[in-house]
Design a protein around this motif. Structure first.
Motif, mmCIF file in Angstrom:
data_model
loop_
_atom_site.group_PDB
_atom_site.id
_atom_site.type_symbol
_atom_site.label_atom_id
_atom_site.label_comp_id
_atom_site.label_asym_id
_atom_site.label_seq_id
_atom_site.Cartn_x
_atom_site.Cartn_y
_atom_site.Cartn_z
ATOM 1 N N LEU A 54 0.826 -1.207 0.000
ATOM 2 C CA LEU A 54 0.000 0.000 0.000
ATOM 3 C C LEU A 54 0.862 1.259 0.000
ATOM 4 C CD1 LEU A 54 -2.605 -1.139 2.681
ATOM 5 C CD2 LEU A 54 -2.920 -1.047 0.198
ATOM 6 N N PRO A 55 0.835 2.055 -1.059
ATOM 7 C CA PRO A 55 1.534 3.346 -1.034
ATOM 8 C C PRO A 55 0.940 4.217 0.081
ATOM 9 C CG PRO A 55 0.901 2.770 -3.271
ATOM 10 C CD PRO A 55 0.205 1.798 -2.377
ATOM 11 N N ALA A 56 1.800 4.819 0.874
ATOM 12 C CA ALA A 56 1.349 5.584 2.046
ATOM 13 C C ALA A 56 0.335 6.646 1.668
ATOM 14 C CB ALA A 56 2.555 6.222 2.733
ATOM 15 N N THR A 57 0.523 7.306 0.537
ATOM 16 C CA THR A 57 -0.334 8.436 0.164
ATOM 17 C C THR A 57 -1.771 8.014 -0.081
ATOM 18 O OG1 THR A 57 1.628 9.442 -0.828
ATOM 19 C CG2 THR A 57 -0.470 10.429 -1.432
ATOM 20 N N GLY A 58 -1.961 6.723 -0.345
ATOM 21 C CA GLY A 58 -3.321 6.219 -0.557
ATOM 22 C C GLY A 58 -3.739 5.236 0.499
ATOM 23 N N ASN A 59 -3.088 5.289 1.662
ATOM 24 C CA ASN A 59 -3.331 4.268 2.698
ATOM 25 C C ASN A 59 -4.216 4.842 3.804
ATOM 26 O OD1 ASN A 59 -3.237 2.495 4.871
ATOM 27 N ND2 ASN A 59 -1.105 1.907 4.514
ATOM 28 N N ARG A 60 -5.502 4.539 3.738
ATOM 29 C CA ARG A 60 -6.463 5.102 4.688
ATOM 30 C C ARG A 60 -6.216 4.638 6.110
ATOM 31 N NH1 ARG A 60 -11.110 7.775 5.141
ATOM 32 N NH2 ARG A 60 -12.440 7.204 6.907
ATOM 33 N N TRP A 61 -5.749 3.394 6.271
ATOM 34 C CA TRP A 61 -5.475 2.893 7.631
ATOM 35 C C TRP A 61 -4.424 3.778 8.292
ATOM 36 C CZ3 TRP A 61 -0.764 0.679 9.460
ATOM 37 C CH2 TRP A 61 -0.851 0.190 10.771
ATOM 38 N N LEU A 62 -3.429 4.152 7.508
ATOM 39 C CA LEU A 62 -2.321 4.954 8.023
ATOM 40 C C LEU A 62 -2.773 6.398 8.298
ATOM 41 C CD1 LEU A 62 0.641 4.219 8.415
ATOM 42 C CD2 LEU A 62 1.078 4.935 6.081
ATOM 43 N N LEU A 63 -3.350 7.037 7.258
ATOM 44 C CA LEU A 63 -3.562 8.490 7.309
ATOM 45 C C LEU A 63 -4.826 8.885 8.050
ATOM 46 C CD1 LEU A 63 -2.556 9.377 3.632
ATOM 47 C CD2 LEU A 63 -1.102 9.340 5.671
ATOM 48 N N THR A 64 -5.771 7.963 8.163
ATOM 49 C CA THR A 64 -7.020 8.298 8.851
ATOM 50 C C THR A 64 -7.186 7.474 10.124
ATOM 51 O OG1 THR A 64 -8.064 9.013 6.805
ATOM 52 C CG2 THR A 64 -9.528 8.367 8.608
ATOM 53 N N ASP A 65 -7.130 6.162 10.021
ATOM 54 C CA ASP A 65 -7.392 5.332 11.217
ATOM 55 C C ASP A 65 -6.335 5.542 12.294
ATOM 56 O OD1 ASP A 65 -9.381 4.486 9.590
ATOM 57 O OD2 ASP A 65 -8.567 2.476 9.219
ATOM 58 N N VAL A 66 -5.057 5.505 11.887
ATOM 59 C CA VAL A 66 -3.991 5.649 12.894
ATOM 60 C C VAL A 66 -3.745 7.128 13.212
ATOM 61 C CG1 VAL A 66 -1.545 5.295 13.376
ATOM 62 C CG2 VAL A 66 -2.871 3.470 12.253
ATOM 63 N N LEU A 67 -3.373 7.893 12.197
ATOM 64 C CA LEU A 67 -2.933 9.285 12.415
ATOM 65 C C LEU A 67 -4.042 10.102 13.072
ATOM 66 C CD1 LEU A 67 -0.655 11.368 11.920
ATOM 67 C CD2 LEU A 67 -1.673 11.784 9.664
ATOM 68 N N ARG A 68 -5.225 10.009 12.570
ATOM 69 C CA ARG A 68 -6.313 10.840 13.094
ATOM 70 C C ARG A 68 -7.135 10.063 14.133
ATOM 71 N NH1 ARG A 68 -6.229 15.321 9.984
ATOM 72 N NH2 ARG A 68 -5.461 15.137 7.858
ATOM 73 N N GLY A 69 -7.453 8.819 13.827
ATOM 74 C CA GLY A 69 -8.297 8.067 14.746
ATOM 75 C C GLY A 69 -7.611 7.724 16.051
ATOM 76 N N GLU A 70 -6.395 7.203 15.973
ATOM 77 C CA GLU A 70 -5.707 6.798 17.206
ATOM 78 C C GLU A 70 -4.959 7.955 17.857
ATOM 79 O OE1 GLU A 70 -4.579 2.340 15.476
ATOM 80 O OE2 GLU A 70 -3.204 3.341 16.867
ATOM 81 N N TRP A 71 -4.366 8.835 17.065
ATOM 82 C CA TRP A 71 -3.497 9.858 17.654
ATOM 83 C C TRP A 71 -4.183 11.212 17.780
ATOM 84 C CZ3 TRP A 71 1.458 8.883 14.194
ATOM 85 C CH2 TRP A 71 1.886 7.560 14.414
ATOM 86 N N GLY A 72 -5.353 11.366 17.157
ATOM 87 C CA GLY A 72 -6.075 12.628 17.281
ATOM 88 C C GLY A 72 -5.461 13.782 16.510
ATOM 89 N N PHE A 73 -4.706 13.493 15.490
ATOM 90 C CA PHE A 73 -4.101 14.552 14.665
ATOM 91 C C PHE A 73 -5.196 15.323 13.950
ATOM 92 C CE2 PHE A 73 -1.076 16.753 12.208
ATOM 93 C CZ PHE A 73 -1.395 16.685 10.861
ATOM 94 N N ASP A 74 -5.165 16.690 14.064
ATOM 95 C CA ASP A 74 -6.220 17.463 13.382
ATOM 96 C C ASP A 74 -5.620 18.428 12.374
ATOM 97 O OD1 ASP A 74 -6.991 20.327 15.543
ATOM 98 O OD2 ASP A 74 -5.091 19.527 14.797
#
Ligand code: GLC
Length: 736
Positions: free
Chosen positions: A245-265
């Motif tokens: 999975l290229p990172a730029t298109g990886n929803r698990w990475l950019l949304t589930d982890v980064l925003r969902g788990e870490w609360g990045f806004d």
């Protein structure tokens, strides 16, 4: 329209119509679809200026990179604010990686300082210089964990350890962003490249990575999570495809982890063209599909590929991408611009007295270059004393451009203080300084000047040889399969070693090089990385004894490329090497199968590195004693207090970096033999001793267990306090 939005913006805080979100909603509600798509588009400003102005005027751009002339920047901004449909200010961005005009040591060198406070202070200076030129978004800190020095971008990060990398990345975030993003001297930081880019197979940049989730969570995520916890305003997705999975298109990475788990806004920006990059990756059939995957994954801004500009309208109109996804990306970009104060102050800050190259900024850069310099060997020749004549030689003795290192787009080589210039400036009156570069640059194969070199060396009391890499040999797309010194540099050192004079070898490079032979024939070795504008003065001060070296390696030095990857926080394995292995001469002829034992080692090279993580000598000697733990059993949510006494046993003041490592013998999964969980610089006068205290929150020992949950597991731990990653004082404790 734009006046309406400006009016709205003024009204909301005046009449207390709530905070940020209400202002953003008010703005969003008045933006056309094209206005919204324009905000998601970032381009390079170095193209045709007419086209750039036209695109800004049409509201097709949200951010422009690489404009560093404040007058031109303001001209473009005025078009955006006064002539574009929505009147939304542009965000001007630049790769400000290690300094701006005043170039700092490369980040790998900064990491060798183990000095969060100085790294933060130097980063703040960088923000002051960059914002003076209108930059409000820096594509840094880069915090990719790198265990492979063949990878050219190891130069840009903070080395192999997640704890050190995370602490220093957070320091840069604080330095860049200051107490408030809206301070005109602050700029948004960008944690890059998320994630795992440094694990490229073969050390070849942009290559495939395979990092399983457990390793991502334990090693590659932590620096990014620490940067997000420090308030980093943006994150850049990485080029690499990890596990397909290229990172730029990886929803698990950019949304589930980064925003969902870490609360990045904050904002996620792609890397250069990495949205469109899904097509050559083979992860999208065409650019339209690439745009769909990336916007849906959570990449808010498209750097330079114009994929969003081309395809988002049809994707939304065909119902393939919900309008809400576009709106959410726009909200994040508007929020970042609002936090930067761009709606109130869109133009480059007014400067009455320039801070560029100020004395303070240069002094801090010199201090950081000093602390970045690692003493790897010293038979006593350093610091120089009682010498009347020295020979300075080597292709890096006066290399103002190469000394700056990679990613120094705004550095000015005419400002570089090189070693020969600094030595003449500091000691030119007391010491006769002979100078013969012998080689013009790192790859120079010519030995034409070696005869002259030999005769000069024989006249000198001491020889100082400056060797290493040209700037272009590290950085993006600059990987190497062979880490030996290039050109005739080794031959030059062999010649010098044969002249019967003490030989001090100083390396300037963007990565660890394989320098076992060079180290063997030198009487002293300093590793200064690419030390930046003030590097020559910093090295000269150390050589002449005006300052003591205190740097510690942030990355393992292999003996040869064949050992790579090699890093200190490795697993136990079931067949541990004891370090005695690796000499072909030990192997008998017609040996039977198991004569050499069964260990994780090589027949031809020792299983140990040339120099380990955390290693660095000083001009004095330190001892550690009286290690005490506050408890022998601690709850999983507790804090363990650690005390140790450090003493300076030598005759000179010096600084030691005391390092705290924790390891455990067993767990639900195999674990590294040890992991860095604390470090402290301590400067002591001769015979002075001091008690150093650490506080270790037990939740920092969490790891991804067999159940794939990241948690603290009860069990017994070994705590080691040392001056490098090899060994030290040990105590045991348990976690309930
Ligand atoms: C480059 C780099 C990235 C940089 C960006 C903008 O390809 O990968 O680190 O910030 O493009 O220059």
């Amino acid at each position: 329209m734009k006046r309406f939005i400006a009016f709205i913006l003024l009204l909301t805080p005046l009449f207390g119509f709530g905070g940020e979100d209400e202002r953003i909603e008010a703005m969003l509600s008045k933006m056309s679809f094209d206005d919204k798509i324009g905000q998601l588009n970032q381009v390079d400003g170095r193209g045709d200026i007419g086209q750039l102005e036209a695109e800004i005027r049409a509201g097709r751009l949200g951010s422009v990179m690489n404009i560093v002339d404040p007058k031109l920047l303001d001209r473009l901004q005025r078009i955006a604010v006064e002539e574009s449909p929505a009147g939304i200010p542009l965000l001007f961005a630049r790769d400000v990686v290690h300094g701006f005009k005043t170039v700092l040591p490369i980040p790998l060198g900064q990491a060798a300082s183990f000095d969060e406070e100085l790294v933060e202070r130097a980063a703040r200076n960088t923000a002051v210089e960059a914002t003076e030129c209108g930059i409000r978004w820096a594509f840094a800190p880069m915090m990719d964990i790198a265990r492979d020095p063949r990878w050219g971008r190891i130069a840009e990060g903070f080395g192999e350890d997640p704890f050190l990398a995370g602490r220093l990345a957070a320091a840069v975030v604080r330095g860049y962003q200051g107490d408030s993003l809206s301070d005109p001297k602050s700029m948004a930081a960008c944690a890059k490249h998320f994630v795992g880019y440094g694990a490229a197979e073969g050390g070849r940049d942009y290559n495939t990575t395979y990092i399983p989730e457990r390793l991502l969570r334990d090693i590659y995520f932590p620096p990014f999570r620490m940067a997000v916890e420090a308030g980093c305003a943006s994150v850049m997705s990485s080029f690499n495809d990890n596990d397909g999975l290229p990172a730029t298109g990886n929803r698990w990475l950019l949304t589930d982890v980064l925003r969902g788990e870490w609360g990045f806004d904050g904002v996620v920006v792609s890397d250069w063209g990495s949205v469109a990059g899904l097509v050559p990756h083979g992860a999208a059939a065409d650019n339209r599909e690439a745009a769909k995957r990336c916007i849906t994954a959570g990449t808010d801004m498209d750097m330079s590929s114009r994929s969003y500009l081309r395809h988002l309208r049809s994707l939304v109109e065909n119902g393939e991408v919900p309008m809400e996804v576009v709106d959410e990306a726009v909200r994040r970009i508007l929020r970042l611009k609002m936090r930067l104060g761009l709606f109130e102050h869109p133009y480059a800050r007014q400067v009455t007295t320039s801070d560029l190259y100020s004395e303070k900024i240069l002094d801090d850069a010199c201090a950081l270059a000093r602390e970045a310099t690692v003493l790897l060997k010293n038979d006593g020749v350093l610091p120089l004393s009682n010498v009347r004549r020295i020979l300075v030689t080597g292709p890096m003795a006066d290399a103002p451009y190469d000394q700056l290192g990679t990613w120094t787009l705004d550095g000015d080589k005419t400002r570089t203080l090189t070693p020969i210039r600094a030595l003449r400036e500091i000691a030119g009156k007391e010491i006769e300084i002979l100078y013969e570069p012998a080689l013009a640059y790192g790859r120079d194969q010519s030995t034409a000047r070696f005869g002259r070199l030999r005769s000069l060396a024989r006249k000198a009391d001491v020889v100082l040889a400056f060797v290493g890499e040209e700037q272009i040999m590290s950085g993006e797309a600059h990987s190497l399969a062979d880490l030996n010194l290039q050109g005739a540099q080794r031959e030059m050192l062999e010649l010098l070693a044969g002249c019967g004079r003490p030989l001090v070898t100083v390396f300037m490079a963007g990565r660890p090089l394989t320098i076992e032979r060079e180290t063997e024939i030198s009487d002293a070795v300093l590793y200064a990385w690419h030390p930046g504008t003030m590097g020559g003065r910093a090295i000269a001060q150390i050589i002449l004894g005006e300052a003591s070296p205190s740097g510690k390696l942030p990355v393992t030095f292999p003996r040869c490329v064949g050992q790579i990857p090699m890093y200190y926080n490795h697993k136990h394995t079931s067949h541990r090497a004891d370090g005695s292995e690796g000499n072909l001469d030990d192997i008998p002829r017609e040996a039977v199968q198991s004569v050499m034992g069964h260990t994780s080692s090589y027949l031809d090279v020792p299983p140990t590195p040339l120099f380990p993580f955390g290693f660095g000598l000083s001009y004095t000697t330190f001892t550690l004693s009286e290690l005490q733990l506050s408890d022998t059993t601690v709850p999983a949510n507790g804090v363990l207090k650690v005390r140790v006494t450090v003493e300076n046993r030598g005759k000179r003041e010096g600084t030691e970096v005391v390092q705290l490592y924790v390891g455990r013998k067993s767990a639900s999964v195999t674990r590294p033999i040890k992991e860095l969980k604390g470090f402290r610089r301590v400067t002591l006068s001769p015979s002075e001793s001091r008690i150093i205290e650490f506080e270790l929150p037990i939740d920092e020992l969490a790891f991804c267990g067999a159940d794939r949950r990241t948690a603290v597991e009860p069990g017994s731990y070994v705590l080691t306090i040392g001056t490098d990653s090899r060994d030290g004082l040990k105590e045991h404790f348990s976690v309930k």
